[in-house]
Design a protein around this motif. Structure first.
Motif, PDB file in Angstrom:
ATOM      1  N   LEU A 191      59.384 -31.166  51.857  1.00  0.00           N
ATOM      2  CA  LEU A 191      60.759 -31.343  52.309  1.00  0.00           C
ATOM      3  C   LEU A 191      61.688 -30.366  51.598  1.00  0.00           C
ATOM      4  O   LEU A 191      62.553 -29.738  52.224  1.00  0.00           O
ATOM      5  CB  LEU A 191      61.221 -32.782  52.059  1.00  0.00           C
ATOM      6  CG  LEU A 191      60.719 -33.837  53.037  1.00  0.00           C
ATOM      7  CD1 LEU A 191      61.040 -35.224  52.517  1.00  0.00           C
ATOM      8  CD2 LEU A 191      61.351 -33.632  54.418  1.00  0.00           C
ATOM      9  N   TYR A 192      61.505 -30.231  50.300  1.00  0.00           N
ATOM     10  CA  TYR A 192      62.337 -29.299  49.544  1.00  0.00           C
ATOM     11  C   TYR A 192      62.081 -27.861  49.990  1.00  0.00           C
ATOM     12  O   TYR A 192      63.020 -27.093  50.236  1.00  0.00           O
ATOM     13  CB  TYR A 192      62.062 -29.417  48.047  1.00  0.00           C
ATOM     14  CG  TYR A 192      62.721 -28.305  47.262  1.00  0.00           C
ATOM     15  CD1 TYR A 192      64.104 -28.264  47.099  1.00  0.00           C
ATOM     16  CD2 TYR A 192      61.960 -27.268  46.722  1.00  0.00           C
ATOM     17  CE1 TYR A 192      64.713 -27.222  46.415  1.00  0.00           C
ATOM     18  CE2 TYR A 192      62.558 -26.227  46.036  1.00  0.00           C
ATOM     19  CZ  TYR A 192      63.932 -26.207  45.887  1.00  0.00           C
ATOM     20  OH  TYR A 192      64.526 -25.174  45.226  1.00  0.00           O
ATOM     21  N   LYS A 206      54.162 -37.142  46.763  1.00  0.00           N
ATOM     22  CA  LYS A 206      54.552 -35.974  45.962  1.00  0.00           C
ATOM     23  C   LYS A 206      54.517 -34.709  46.823  1.00  0.00           C
ATOM     24  O   LYS A 206      55.441 -33.877  46.776  1.00  0.00           O
ATOM     25  CB  LYS A 206      53.611 -35.813  44.766  1.00  0.00           C
ATOM     26  CG  LYS A 206      53.944 -34.625  43.878  1.00  0.00           C
ATOM     27  CD  LYS A 206      52.990 -34.534  42.704  1.00  0.00           C
ATOM     28  CE  LYS A 206      53.324 -33.318  41.836  1.00  0.00           C
ATOM     29  NZ  LYS A 206      52.396 -33.208  40.674  1.00  0.00           N
ATOM     30  N   LEU A 207      53.454 -34.545  47.613  1.00  0.00           N
ATOM     31  CA  LEU A 207      53.357 -33.394  48.510  1.00  0.00           C
ATOM     32  C   LEU A 207      54.453 -33.417  49.574  1.00  0.00           C
ATOM     33  O   LEU A 207      55.027 -32.382  49.916  1.00  0.00           O
ATOM     34  CB  LEU A 207      51.984 -33.369  49.185  1.00  0.00           C
ATOM     35  CG  LEU A 207      50.813 -32.893  48.328  1.00  0.00           C
ATOM     36  CD1 LEU A 207      49.499 -33.153  49.051  1.00  0.00           C
ATOM     37  CD2 LEU A 207      50.954 -31.418  47.994  1.00  0.00           C
ATOM     38  N   ARG A 258      54.239 -22.368  49.314  1.00  0.00           N
ATOM     39  CA  ARG A 258      53.215 -23.037  50.121  1.00  0.00           C
ATOM     40  C   ARG A 258      52.750 -24.305  49.416  1.00  0.00           C
ATOM     41  O   ARG A 258      52.709 -24.378  48.191  1.00  0.00           O
ATOM     42  CB  ARG A 258      52.016 -22.104  50.337  1.00  0.00           C
ATOM     43  CG  ARG A 258      52.303 -20.935  51.271  1.00  0.00           C
ATOM     44  CD  ARG A 258      51.015 -20.185  51.569  1.00  0.00           C
ATOM     45  NE  ARG A 258      51.215 -19.056  52.459  1.00  0.00           N
ATOM     46  CZ  ARG A 258      51.247 -19.141  53.778  1.00  0.00           C
ATOM     47  NH1 ARG A 258      51.083 -20.309  54.362  1.00  0.00           N
ATOM     48  NH2 ARG A 258      51.421 -18.065  54.526  1.00  0.00           N
ATOM     49  N   ILE A 259      52.353 -25.274  50.212  1.00  0.00           N
ATOM     50  CA  ILE A 259      51.883 -26.544  49.641  1.00  0.00           C
ATOM     51  C   ILE A 259      50.378 -26.650  49.902  1.00  0.00           C
ATOM     52  O   ILE A 259      49.885 -27.592  50.506  1.00  0.00           O
ATOM     53  CB  ILE A 259      52.618 -27.741  50.277  1.00  0.00           C
ATOM     54  CG1 ILE A 259      54.116 -27.485  50.344  1.00  0.00           C
ATOM     55  CG2 ILE A 259      52.357 -29.013  49.487  1.00  0.00           C
ATOM     56  CD1 ILE A 259      54.798 -27.303  49.001  1.00  0.00           C
ATOM     57  N   ASN A 260      49.625 -25.649  49.481  1.00  0.00           N
ATOM     58  CA  ASN A 260      48.184 -25.704  49.737  1.00  0.00           C
ATOM     59  C   ASN A 260      47.354 -25.331  48.505  1.00  0.00           C
ATOM     60  O   ASN A 260      46.159 -25.082  48.615  1.00  0.00           O
ATOM     61  CB  ASN A 260      47.811 -24.801  50.920  1.00  0.00           C
ATOM     62  CG  ASN A 260      48.125 -23.332  50.653  1.00  0.00           C
ATOM     63  OD1 ASN A 260      48.799 -23.003  49.681  1.00  0.00           O
ATOM     64  ND2 ASN A 260      47.640 -22.464  51.507  1.00  0.00           N
ATOM     65  N   GLU A 261      47.959 -25.288  47.349  1.00  0.00           N
ATOM     66  CA  GLU A 261      47.221 -24.988  46.123  1.00  0.00           C
ATOM     67  C   GLU A 261      46.854 -26.318  45.470  1.00  0.00           C
ATOM     68  O   GLU A 261      47.494 -26.767  44.531  1.00  0.00           O
ATOM     69  CB  GLU A 261      48.084 -24.132  45.192  1.00  0.00           C
ATOM     70  CG  GLU A 261      48.636 -22.897  45.881  1.00  0.00           C
ATOM     71  CD  GLU A 261      48.053 -21.620  45.312  1.00  0.00           C
ATOM     72  OE1 GLU A 261      47.248 -21.708  44.384  1.00  0.00           O
ATOM     73  OE2 GLU A 261      48.413 -20.548  45.818  1.00  0.00           O
ATOM     74  N   LEU A 262      45.831 -26.943  45.991  1.00  0.00           N
ATOM     75  CA  LEU A 262      45.506 -28.299  45.577  1.00  0.00           C
ATOM     76  C   LEU A 262      44.517 -28.322  44.421  1.00  0.00           C
ATOM     77  O   LEU A 262      43.592 -27.524  44.358  1.00  0.00           O
ATOM     78  CB  LEU A 262      44.913 -29.079  46.759  1.00  0.00           C
ATOM     79  CG  LEU A 262      45.785 -29.121  48.016  1.00  0.00           C
ATOM     80  CD1 LEU A 262      45.090 -29.923  49.097  1.00  0.00           C
ATOM     81  CD2 LEU A 262      47.143 -29.719  47.712  1.00  0.00           C
TER      82      LEU A 262
END
Length: 224
Positions: free
Chosen positions: A87-88, A81-82, A25-29
């Motif tokens: 994408l990856y 970066k995000l 997930r991309i939400n650990e900011l």
């Protein structure tokens, strides 16, 4: 029956393995970026429809709008970066296609059925589609962000039928059931089947025939 239309995520590919998410997930900011994880998730959810129907052309535009919605800004380097990370992450499910899925698609094509894809998605989620082992089997591919509407909107099923040159009653739709896609397919006049090979059998979908393995679809269509 002349055509079979499929959902993509959790139908032809999956983001999970052995019950665990294999796509990060991309939400650990970090706090220095200005939004907590909770705030990120809230802002992400309220933009769901606009992400799916192409109102936001890409992931960076969503991020900019999310931060602006909180009266903040996000550094462009962080945005990129995000974007690269997402994408990856979204390319991972395309790297390991189940042989059962491939076998099903081959058998359907061998029987001269037209194959269509109807996916609610954003551009970064399907960037890896063309280079995947799935693309060559499909006659028509419809990504919601390119159309202006998404499942269960009747127009997206109608568009698929038009492109495949079939009537709804000559088509079946196979999906895991997210976004009320099975209800939408049924209302559009198609025969819906719930794919339960990645998403387990669920009583929520008891009104629909649920398929435990991809090969079961072949049996339902008299092709086994």
């Amino acid at each position: 029956m002349k055509a079979v239309m499929f959902d993509l995520f959790e139908t032809l590919i999956t983001e999970f393995a052995d019950g665990a998410r294999k796509v990060p997930r991309i939400n650990e900011l970090d706090e220095q970026w200005g939004l907590s994880r909770r705030e990120y998730d809230e802002e992400w959810r309220v933009r769901q429809e606009r992400r799916m129907n192409g109102t936001f052309p890409d992931y960076p535009s969503v991020l900019r709008d999310m931060w602006q919605g909180k009266g903040k800004s996000l550094d462009e380097a962080h945005i990129q970066k995000l974007y690269s990370s997402r994408l990856y992450a979204k390319s991972i499910p395309f790297q390991d296609i189940s042989p059962h899925i491939i076998y099903m698609l081959k058998r359907l094509k061998a029987n001269d059925l037209r194959l269509g894809l109807i996916s609610n998605c954003t551009e970064e989620e399907v960037r890896a589609w063309e280079s995947s082992g799935l693309a060559s089997y499909f006659d028509e591919v419809i990504f919601s962000y390119q159309t202006g509407y998404a499942k269960p909107d009747a127009r997206i099923y109608g568009l698929a039928c038009t492109r495949l040159q079939v009537r709804p009653e000559e088509s079946v739709f196979v999906g895991d059931g997210g976004s009320q896609e099975l209800e939408g397919a049924a209302e559009a006049g198609m025969k819906p089947y719930r794919a339960a090979w990645f998403a387990p059998r669920n009583e929520k979908f008891k009104e629909f025939e649920q398929l435990q393995e991809p090969e079961e679809l072949l049996a339902r269509l008299g092709l086994d």
